[in-house]
Write a protein that holds these residues in place. Structure first.
Motif, PDB file in Angstrom:
ATOM      1  N   VAL A  40      -2.068 -13.215  -3.125  1.00 54.65           N
ATOM      2  CA  VAL A  40      -0.700 -13.719  -3.119  1.00 54.65           C
ATOM      3  C   VAL A  40      -0.012 -13.157  -1.884  1.00 54.65           C
ATOM      4  N   ALA A  41       0.557 -14.036  -1.061  1.00 56.55           N
ATOM      5  CA  ALA A  41       1.230 -13.610   0.161  1.00 56.55           C
ATOM      6  C   ALA A  41       2.685 -13.260  -0.121  1.00 56.55           C
ATOM      7  N   TYR A  42       3.239 -12.393   0.711  1.00 60.40           N
ATOM      8  CA  TYR A  42       4.660 -12.076   0.651  1.00 60.40           C
ATOM      9  C   TYR A  42       5.444 -13.127   1.430  1.00 60.40           C
ATOM     10  N   PRO A  43       6.645 -13.471   0.980  1.00 63.25           N
ATOM     11  CA  PRO A  43       7.444 -14.457   1.714  1.00 63.25           C
ATOM     12  C   PRO A  43       7.988 -13.926   3.038  1.00 63.25           C
ATOM     13  N   SER A  44       8.062 -12.619   3.186  1.00 63.49           N
ATOM     14  CA  SER A  44       8.445 -11.988   4.450  1.00 63.49           C
ATOM     15  C   SER A  44       7.602 -10.738   4.615  1.00 63.49           C
ATOM     16  N   ARG A  45       7.636 -10.151   5.796  1.00 61.59           N
ATOM     17  CA  ARG A  45       6.731  -9.040   6.082  1.00 61.59           C
ATOM     18  C   ARG A  45       7.180  -7.756   5.385  1.00 61.59           C
ATOM     19  N   PRO A  46       6.324  -7.167   4.560  1.00 61.83           N
ATOM     20  CA  PRO A  46       6.668  -5.871   3.969  1.00 61.83           C
ATOM     21  C   PRO A  46       6.578  -4.765   5.011  1.00 61.83           C
ATOM     22  N   ARG A  47       7.250  -3.643   4.726  1.00 62.54           N
ATOM     23  CA  ARG A  47       7.262  -2.526   5.671  1.00 62.54           C
ATOM     24  C   ARG A  47       6.081  -1.590   5.440  1.00 62.54           C
ATOM     25  N   ASP A  48       5.962  -1.047   4.237  1.00 60.30           N
ATOM     26  CA  ASP A  48       4.910  -0.057   3.971  1.00 60.30           C
ATOM     27  C   ASP A  48       4.664   0.008   2.467  1.00 60.30           C
ATOM     28  N   THR A  49       3.806  -0.872   1.968  1.00 57.89           N
ATOM     29  CA  THR A  49       3.513  -0.933   0.534  1.00 57.89           C
ATOM     30  C   THR A  49       2.561   0.192   0.155  1.00 57.89           C
ATOM     31  N   GLU A  50       2.957   0.990  -0.821  1.00 63.50           N
ATOM     32  CA  GLU A  50       2.231   2.221  -1.118  1.00 63.50           C
ATOM     33  C   GLU A  50       1.714   2.345  -2.553  1.00 63.50           C
ATOM     34  N   ASP A  51       2.193   1.536  -3.476  1.00 60.65           N
ATOM     35  CA  ASP A  51       1.743   1.662  -4.862  1.00 60.65           C
ATOM     36  C   ASP A  51       2.093   0.376  -5.591  1.00 60.65           C
ATOM     37  N   LEU A  52       1.583   0.226  -6.795  1.00 57.32           N
ATOM     38  CA  LEU A  52       1.983  -0.884  -7.640  1.00 57.32           C
ATOM     39  C   LEU A  52       1.759  -0.522  -9.092  1.00 57.32           C
ATOM     40  N   VAL A  53       2.462  -1.223  -9.971  1.00 56.73           N
ATOM     41  CA  VAL A  53       2.364  -0.980 -11.399  1.00 56.73           C
ATOM     42  C   VAL A  53       2.571  -2.307 -12.112  1.00 56.73           C
ATOM     43  N   VAL A  54       1.981  -2.459 -13.281  1.00 52.53           N
ATOM     44  CA  VAL A  54       2.141  -3.661 -14.086  1.00 52.53           C
ATOM     45  C   VAL A  54       2.936  -3.303 -15.332  1.00 52.53           C
ATOM     46  N   GLY A  55       4.033  -4.027 -15.571  1.00 49.63           N
ATOM     47  CA  GLY A  55       4.856  -3.791 -16.749  1.00 49.63           C
ATOM     48  C   GLY A  55       4.220  -4.353 -18.002  1.00 49.63           C
ATOM     49  N   ALA A  56       4.826  -4.043 -19.144  1.00 51.47           N
ATOM     50  CA  ALA A  56       4.291  -4.481 -20.430  1.00 51.47           C
ATOM     51  C   ALA A  56       4.267  -6.005 -20.548  1.00 51.47           C
ATOM     52  N   ASP A  57       5.159  -6.694 -19.825  1.00 50.09           N
ATOM     53  CA  ASP A  57       5.218  -8.156 -19.884  1.00 50.09           C
ATOM     54  C   ASP A  57       4.329  -8.821 -18.843  1.00 50.09           C
ATOM     55  N   GLY A  58       3.560  -8.025 -18.109  1.00 50.23           N
ATOM     56  CA  GLY A  58       2.674  -8.569 -17.099  1.00 50.23           C
ATOM     57  C   GLY A  58       3.282  -8.663 -15.720  1.00 50.23           C
ATOM     58  N   THR A  59       4.535  -8.258 -15.564  1.00 44.26           N
ATOM     59  CA  THR A  59       5.173  -8.264 -14.245  1.00 44.26           C
ATOM     60  C   THR A  59       4.525  -7.223 -13.339  1.00 44.26           C
ATOM     61  N   ILE A  60       4.209  -7.624 -12.114  1.00 46.52           N
ATOM     62  CA  ILE A  60       3.642  -6.704 -11.127  1.00 46.52           C
ATOM     63  C   ILE A  60       4.756  -6.250 -10.196  1.00 46.52           C
ATOM     64  N   TRP A  61       4.922  -4.946 -10.065  1.00 44.54           N
ATOM     65  CA  TRP A  61       5.878  -4.351  -9.137  1.00 44.54           C
ATOM     66  C   TRP A  61       5.093  -3.707  -8.004  1.00 44.54           C
ATOM     67  N   VAL A  62       5.350  -4.130  -6.776  1.00 45.70           N
ATOM     68  CA  VAL A  62       4.719  -3.531  -5.598  1.00 45.70           C
ATOM     69  C   VAL A  62       5.760  -2.659  -4.908  1.00 45.70           C
ATOM     70  N   ALA A  63       5.423  -1.397  -4.693  1.00 47.78           N
ATOM     71  CA  ALA A  63       6.369  -0.420  -4.144  1.00 47.78           C
ATOM     72  C   ALA A  63       6.286  -0.395  -2.628  1.00 47.78           C
ATOM     73  N   ASP A  64       7.258  -0.992  -1.966  1.00 43.90           N
ATOM     74  CA  ASP A  64       7.374  -0.967  -0.503  1.00 43.90           C
ATOM     75  C   ASP A  64       8.283   0.214  -0.150  1.00 43.90           C
ATOM     76  N   ILE A  65       7.758   1.439  -0.335  1.00 42.42           N
ATOM     77  CA  ILE A  65       8.591   2.640  -0.304  1.00 42.42           C
ATOM     78  C   ILE A  65       8.098   3.689   0.692  1.00 42.42           C
ATOM     79  N   GLY A  66       7.076   3.385   1.467  1.00 41.38           N
ATOM     80  CA  GLY A  66       6.594   4.341   2.465  1.00 41.38           C
ATOM     81  C   GLY A  66       7.578   4.471   3.617  1.00 41.38           C
ATOM     82  N   ASP A  67       7.761   5.683   4.110  1.00 41.84           N
ATOM     83  CA  ASP A  67       8.711   5.924   5.208  1.00 41.84           C
ATOM     84  C   ASP A  67       8.366   7.255   5.869  1.00 41.84           C
TER      85      ASP A  67
END
Length: 381
Positions: free
Chosen positions: A92-119
């Protein structure tokens, strides 16, 4: 965070100064013995050439979801879905360029959260969480801002209410941050500092020696939400969660510890789909040609968390047949010896204070060195 260009010829002064803001506190308690050094079992190898800088992984019922850290190659800036044999089945592509994706987690409802939190340079005005809802074709970006200045972070968890929890990557006490309100696309939501945590000291061998045992490089939430785990370059720390309160677990709980000795660039961690095992995978961008990222499986410790006691003399973790635990590969120097002596509780009184002071300085320099290799890529974005 990769080691490309390690060690760099010169680190940015902003990174050095930020690292040196670590303030020494009371002597860090250590575990009453080596962390559990369970044998690692290889699960599968990731052979797709687009996945060599894996910074986040989560196991699903059908396989895995993985992301790279910030990459200059467009083909690598995707959310990758893999089957149980580690073969990529879709992206799955991002609609715009991410900066620094460092982790991800899946919620109980199946939602995927990608952490663009590197700095690495601590220069970002905002960080982001990409939300990929079940059935969605593209993730949606949600921007966040820290209340106390920029931070580098690589760990994302989710609490019982589905709220993301960010844990920073820094020496000493790591910060725990949560959004102050619901996340909305197109709106920057402030984060609040909910607390801090200081991980117990261990003696596990890793490429970065003393400081590799201090930096939080990834996190995971168990499928049932009753446990969370944070990892460093050396170990995994599992916390029990009561009533979905992840912040309380991290800031007041005592973790169980699993040694992850000598993983090349250990940043990713996940529970297995049934929650019975711990899974990890390392980056391989700077490893010998032909090296493939390998998902490893570790046994989780049973029972309550081990109590923390006064620091014992440092001793190496037990070796395992699958994952050897050789001595730290960093060269021995007087400064490093002083840091390790302080870490293991050696010395007393004024000598101990001196060693801790040296440790803080060396730790700060190590932050600058570890981060500078990838900072060049971040600045180009």
């Amino acid at each position: 965070m990769t080691r490309r260009g390690w060690p760099p010829a010169r680190a940015g002064w902003s990174t050095v100064l930020a690292a040196l803001t670590v303030v020494p506190g009371p002597a860090q308690a250590a575990l009453p013995g080596p962390a559990l050094a369970a044998a690692a079992t290889p699960v599968c190898q990731v052979r797709d050439e687009r996945l060599t800088e894996i910074s986040g992984m989560v196991a699903t019922d059908s396989g895995f979801v993985m992301v790279n850290d910030g990459s200059d190659e467009a083909s690598r800036r995707r959310i990758f879905f893999l089957d149980a044999r580690c073969a990529v089945v879709r992206t799955v592509a991002y609609p715009s360029r991410p900066r620094d994706t460092e982790d991800l987690v899946v919620g109980a409802d199946g939602t995927i959260w990608v952490a663009d939190i590197g700095d690495n340079d601590r220069t970002r005005a905002t960080v982001g969480l990409w939300k990929l809802s079940p059935g969605a074709r593209r993730p949606v970006l949600h921007r966040l801002t820290y209340p106390d200045g920029a931070h580098d972070a690589e760990a994302l968890l989710v609490d019982g209410d589905g709220r993301p929890v960010v844990v920073t990557k820094q020496g000493g006490e790591a910060g725990v941050y949560v959004p102050t309100g619901p996340l909305r696309a197109g709106v920057t939501v402030p984060l609040a500092r909910a607390g801090q945590l200081r991980l117990p000291a261990t003696t596990t061998a890793n490429p970065y020696s003393f400081f590799g045992r201090r930096l939080v490089t990834g996190g995971a939430t168990a499928p049932d939400g009753r446990r969370v785990v944070l990892r460093t370059y050396a170990d995994a720390f599992e916390f029990d969660v009561t009533d979905g309160d992840v912040v309380a677990a991290l800031t007041t709980g005592t973790p169980r510890v699993v040694a992850l000795p000598d993983e090349p660039q250990g940043e990713s961690v996940s529970y297995s789909g049934d929650g019975r095992w711990l899974l990890t995978v390392s980056e391989t961008a700077d490893q010998p040609p032909g090296t493939r990222p390998t998902v490893l499986r570790y046994a989780l410790p049973a029972g309550p968390a081990s109590p923390v006691s006064s620091p014992p003399a440092a001793s190496p973790p037990a070796a395992s047949p699958d994952v050897p635990a050789p001595a730290d590969r960093s060269p021995s120097t007087p400064a490093r010896d002083a840091v390790d002596a302080a870490d293991s509780g050696a010395g007393a009184g004024g000598v101990r204070s001196l060693l801790l002071g040296v440790g803080v300085i060396v730790a700060g320099l190590l932050v600058a060195l570890v981060g500078a290799g990838r900072a060049r890529r971040t600045r180009r974005r």
